[in-house]
Design a protein around this motif. Sequence first.
Motif, PDB file in Angstrom:
ATOM      1  N   ARG A 283      31.861   5.384  -3.952  1.00 40.65           N
ATOM      2  CA  ARG A 283      31.653   6.792  -4.285  1.00 40.65           C
ATOM      3  C   ARG A 283      30.902   6.954  -5.599  1.00 40.65           C
ATOM      4  NH1 ARG A 283      37.717   7.398  -2.488  1.00 40.65           N
ATOM      5  NH2 ARG A 283      37.414   7.701  -0.246  1.00 40.65           N
ATOM      6  N   LEU A 284      31.120   6.027  -6.519  1.00 39.08           N
ATOM      7  CA  LEU A 284      30.360   6.067  -7.772  1.00 39.08           C
ATOM      8  C   LEU A 284      28.885   5.775  -7.519  1.00 39.08           C
ATOM      9  CD1 LEU A 284      32.806   4.277 -10.254  1.00 39.08           C
ATOM     10  CD2 LEU A 284      32.217   6.712 -10.176  1.00 39.08           C
ATOM     11  N   VAL A 285      28.606   4.868  -6.590  1.00 41.30           N
ATOM     12  CA  VAL A 285      27.210   4.600  -6.210  1.00 41.30           C
ATOM     13  C   VAL A 285      26.589   5.855  -5.615  1.00 41.30           C
ATOM     14  CG1 VAL A 285      25.732   3.298  -4.626  1.00 41.30           C
ATOM     15  CG2 VAL A 285      27.557   2.128  -5.875  1.00 41.30           C
ATOM     16  N   CYS A 286      27.353   6.542  -4.779  1.00 40.29           N
ATOM     17  CA  CYS A 286      26.883   7.785  -4.172  1.00 40.29           C
ATOM     18  C   CYS A 286      26.630   8.843  -5.245  1.00 40.29           C
ATOM     19  CB  CYS A 286      27.920   8.278  -3.171  1.00 40.29           C
ATOM     20  SG  CYS A 286      27.401   9.681  -2.171  1.00 40.29           S
ATOM     21  N   ALA A 287      27.532   8.936  -6.220  1.00 43.65           N
ATOM     22  CA  ALA A 287      27.373   9.902  -7.309  1.00 43.65           C
ATOM     23  C   ALA A 287      26.135   9.565  -8.138  1.00 43.65           C
ATOM     24  CB  ALA A 287      28.623   9.905  -8.189  1.00 43.65           C
ATOM     25  N   ALA A 288      25.899   8.279  -8.374  1.00 44.24           N
ATOM     26  CA  ALA A 288      24.721   7.875  -9.139  1.00 44.24           C
ATOM     27  C   ALA A 288      23.440   8.259  -8.405  1.00 44.24           C
ATOM     28  CB  ALA A 288      24.750   6.363  -9.389  1.00 44.24           C
ATOM     29  N   ALA A 289      23.450   8.111  -7.074  1.00 45.12           N
ATOM     30  CA  ALA A 289      22.277   8.503  -6.289  1.00 45.12           C
ATOM     31  C   ALA A 289      22.050  10.008  -6.382  1.00 45.12           C
ATOM     32  CB  ALA A 289      22.471   8.086  -4.831  1.00 45.12           C
ATOM     33  N   ALA A 290      23.141  10.780  -6.367  1.00 48.91           N
ATOM     34  CA  ALA A 290      23.006  12.230  -6.482  1.00 48.91           C
ATOM     35  C   ALA A 290      22.426  12.617  -7.837  1.00 48.91           C
ATOM     36  CB  ALA A 290      24.367  12.898  -6.272  1.00 48.91           C
ATOM     37  N   VAL A 291      22.885  11.966  -8.896  1.00 47.91           N
ATOM     38  CA  VAL A 291      22.354  12.233 -10.234  1.00 47.91           C
ATOM     39  C   VAL A 291      20.879  11.861 -10.293  1.00 47.91           C
ATOM     40  CG1 VAL A 291      22.483  11.540 -12.661  1.00 47.91           C
ATOM     41  CG2 VAL A 291      24.587  11.977 -11.375  1.00 47.91           C
ATOM     42  N   TRP A 292      20.519  10.740  -9.680  1.00 47.63           N
ATOM     43  CA  TRP A 292      19.114  10.315  -9.672  1.00 47.63           C
ATOM     44  C   TRP A 292      18.241  11.338  -8.965  1.00 47.63           C
ATOM     45  CZ3 TRP A 292      15.665   9.160  -5.707  1.00 47.63           C
ATOM     46  CH2 TRP A 292      14.475   8.522  -6.097  1.00 47.63           C
TER      47      TRP A 292
ATOM     48  N   THR B 254      30.524   2.503   5.088  1.00 48.78           N
ATOM     49  CA  THR B 254      29.586   2.887   6.143  1.00 48.78           C
ATOM     50  C   THR B 254      28.917   4.219   5.827  1.00 48.78           C
ATOM     51  OG1 THR B 254      30.955   1.729   7.779  1.00 48.78           O
ATOM     52  CG2 THR B 254      29.332   3.289   8.619  1.00 48.78           C
ATOM     53  N   VAL B 255      29.693   5.187   5.368  1.00 43.77           N
ATOM     54  CA  VAL B 255      29.134   6.496   5.028  1.00 43.77           C
ATOM     55  C   VAL B 255      28.126   6.373   3.892  1.00 43.77           C
ATOM     56  CG1 VAL B 255      29.654   8.758   4.053  1.00 43.77           C
ATOM     57  CG2 VAL B 255      31.108   7.825   5.843  1.00 43.77           C
ATOM     58  N   VAL B 256      28.522   5.730   2.812  1.00 37.62           N
ATOM     59  CA  VAL B 256      27.651   5.635   1.639  1.00 37.62           C
ATOM     60  C   VAL B 256      26.386   4.838   1.953  1.00 37.62           C
ATOM     61  CG1 VAL B 256      27.457   4.727  -0.702  1.00 37.62           C
ATOM     62  CG2 VAL B 256      29.532   5.929  -0.005  1.00 37.62           C
ATOM     63  N   CYS B 257      26.546   3.671   2.569  1.00 41.32           N
ATOM     64  CA  CYS B 257      25.377   2.846   2.881  1.00 41.32           C
ATOM     65  C   CYS B 257      24.460   3.546   3.886  1.00 41.32           C
ATOM     66  CB  CYS B 257      25.817   1.491   3.430  1.00 41.32           C
ATOM     67  SG  CYS B 257      26.586   0.413   2.196  1.00 41.32           S
ATOM     68  N   GLY B 258      25.062   4.204   4.869  1.00 37.76           N
ATOM     69  CA  GLY B 258      24.261   4.908   5.868  1.00 37.76           C
ATOM     70  C   GLY B 258      23.446   6.032   5.256  1.00 37.76           C
ATOM     71  N   LEU B 259      24.069   6.830   4.407  1.00 41.43           N
ATOM     72  CA  LEU B 259      23.360   7.949   3.775  1.00 41.43           C
ATOM     73  C   LEU B 259      22.264   7.468   2.833  1.00 41.43           C
ATOM     74  CD1 LEU B 259      26.287  10.412   2.950  1.00 41.43           C
ATOM     75  CD2 LEU B 259      24.701  10.491   4.883  1.00 41.43           C
ATOM     76  N   LEU B 260      22.558   6.417   2.068  1.00 39.39           N
ATOM     77  CA  LEU B 260      21.554   5.919   1.125  1.00 39.39           C
ATOM     78  C   LEU B 260      20.368   5.289   1.858  1.00 39.39           C
ATOM     79  CD1 LEU B 260      23.729   4.406  -1.754  1.00 39.39           C
ATOM     80  CD2 LEU B 260      22.705   6.683  -1.557  1.00 39.39           C
ATOM     81  N   LEU B 261      20.629   4.615   2.968  1.00 39.85           N
ATOM     82  CA  LEU B 261      19.526   4.066   3.756  1.00 39.85           C
ATOM     83  C   LEU B 261      18.665   5.189   4.325  1.00 39.85           C
ATOM     84  CD1 LEU B 261      21.087   1.082   5.752  1.00 39.85           C
ATOM     85  CD2 LEU B 261      19.444   0.971   3.879  1.00 39.85           C
ATOM     86  N   TRP B 262      19.312   6.240   4.795  1.00 38.57           N
ATOM     87  CA  TRP B 262      18.563   7.367   5.343  1.00 38.57           C
ATOM     88  C   TRP B 262      17.703   8.015   4.266  1.00 38.57           C
ATOM     89  CZ3 TRP B 262      18.784  12.610   4.163  1.00 38.57           C
ATOM     90  CH2 TRP B 262      18.049  13.430   5.013  1.00 38.57           C
TER      91      TRP B 262
ATOM     92  N   ARG C 212      15.156  13.188 -10.755  1.00 38.11           N
ATOM     93  CA  ARG C 212      13.797  13.101 -10.245  1.00 38.11           C
ATOM     94  C   ARG C 212      13.273  14.464  -9.782  1.00 38.11           C
ATOM     95  NH1 ARG C 212      11.416   8.148  -8.923  1.00 38.11           N
ATOM     96  NH2 ARG C 212       9.687   9.514  -8.354  1.00 38.11           N
ATOM     97  N   ARG C 213      14.030  15.506 -10.093  1.00 40.19           N
ATOM     98  CA  ARG C 213      13.659  16.875  -9.736  1.00 40.19           C
ATOM     99  C   ARG C 213      13.604  17.085  -8.220  1.00 40.19           C
ATOM    100  NH1 ARG C 213       8.768  18.294 -14.031  1.00 40.19           N
ATOM    101  NH2 ARG C 213       9.949  17.833 -15.927  1.00 40.19           N
ATOM    102  N   ALA C 214      14.441  16.391  -7.531  1.00 39.98           N
ATOM    103  CA  ALA C 214      14.566  16.634  -6.091  1.00 39.98           C
ATOM    104  C   ALA C 214      15.412  17.879  -5.892  1.00 39.98           C
ATOM    105  CB  ALA C 214      15.215  15.428  -5.411  1.00 39.98           C
TER     106      ALA C 214
ATOM    107  N   TRP D 105      24.464  17.932  -0.967  1.00 34.46           N
ATOM    108  CA  TRP D 105      24.734  17.475   0.400  1.00 34.46           C
ATOM    109  C   TRP D 105      25.294  16.060   0.392  1.00 34.46           C
ATOM    110  CZ3 TRP D 105      21.963  13.286   2.376  1.00 34.46           C
ATOM    111  CH2 TRP D 105      22.135  13.012   3.734  1.00 34.46           C
ATOM    112  N   LEU D 106      24.740  15.200  -0.436  1.00 36.38           N
ATOM    113  CA  LEU D 106      25.196  13.817  -0.514  1.00 36.38           C
ATOM    114  C   LEU D 106      26.621  13.745  -1.048  1.00 36.38           C
ATOM    115  CD1 LEU D 106      24.316  10.826  -0.230  1.00 36.38           C
ATOM    116  CD2 LEU D 106      23.528  10.938  -2.599  1.00 36.38           C
TER     117      LEU D 106
END
Length: 235
Positions: free
Chosen positions: A83-92, A152-160, A96-98, A105-106
């Motif tokens: 979940r921390l990896v997921c949170a880091a991706a959301a912050v990124w 599975t959720v985190v890896c799947g979402l990050l791959l997508w 990056r102004r996404a 959503w993430l």
Amino acid sequence: MHHRSAASPPPRPYALRTASLVAAILGAFSVLLLIAVAVRWHPLLTVDGGISRTTHRWAVHYRDVTHVFRVLTDWVWDPLTMRLVCAAAAVWLVWRRAAWWTALWLAVTCALAAVVQQSVKAVVGRPRPVWPDPVDSAHYAAFPSGHAMTATVVCGLLLWLLHRLGAGRVLWRTAVAAALVSVVGVGVTRVWLGVHWPSDVVGGWLFGALTAALAVVVYEWPRPGRTELPGHRPG
């Protein structure tokens, strides 16, 4: 890469249809397994018991491997780490102004996955394996495996997300390899350590993949005013 927005982003009907079909298939398999576990289907229990007894003997005998698996499952592939990896991706994404919507959503998807996981555990109430000489312990009910589902959720979402961002070949292959090792590896560790039945792990994989697929359906659903991901290449 500069921020790009579009009042009416390019439609992705193929992606939406594919995600919907995958979600339907995963949903069917998830329900079937859920029923089999809930009614204690004898063939499933037999397979679960046979595999678990074998891996427990290995875990007791190969203590060094068991120690490594405990470190991996408690620190590297732990749900909190994921979940921390997921949170880091959301912050990124925000940095990056996404679209803020994408980051939200993430984060919401990961939070909902935890709610679904605990709800199914509470409803099914499946006991965890019990051993006279345990090598590890865990709390809450067994089905589905929270470690397997979260990974599975985190890896799947990050791959997508990487796919949507148009990741290069090297990055994409590295990410896929890391995701496969993580998702499969965490399932193996949970069974090896004797805290889950094999079908708990399969259930975690199925429910996790279903959650990710439904999240993609929600994201791909046409809506006005959506901000595109930076570097997005319409598919």
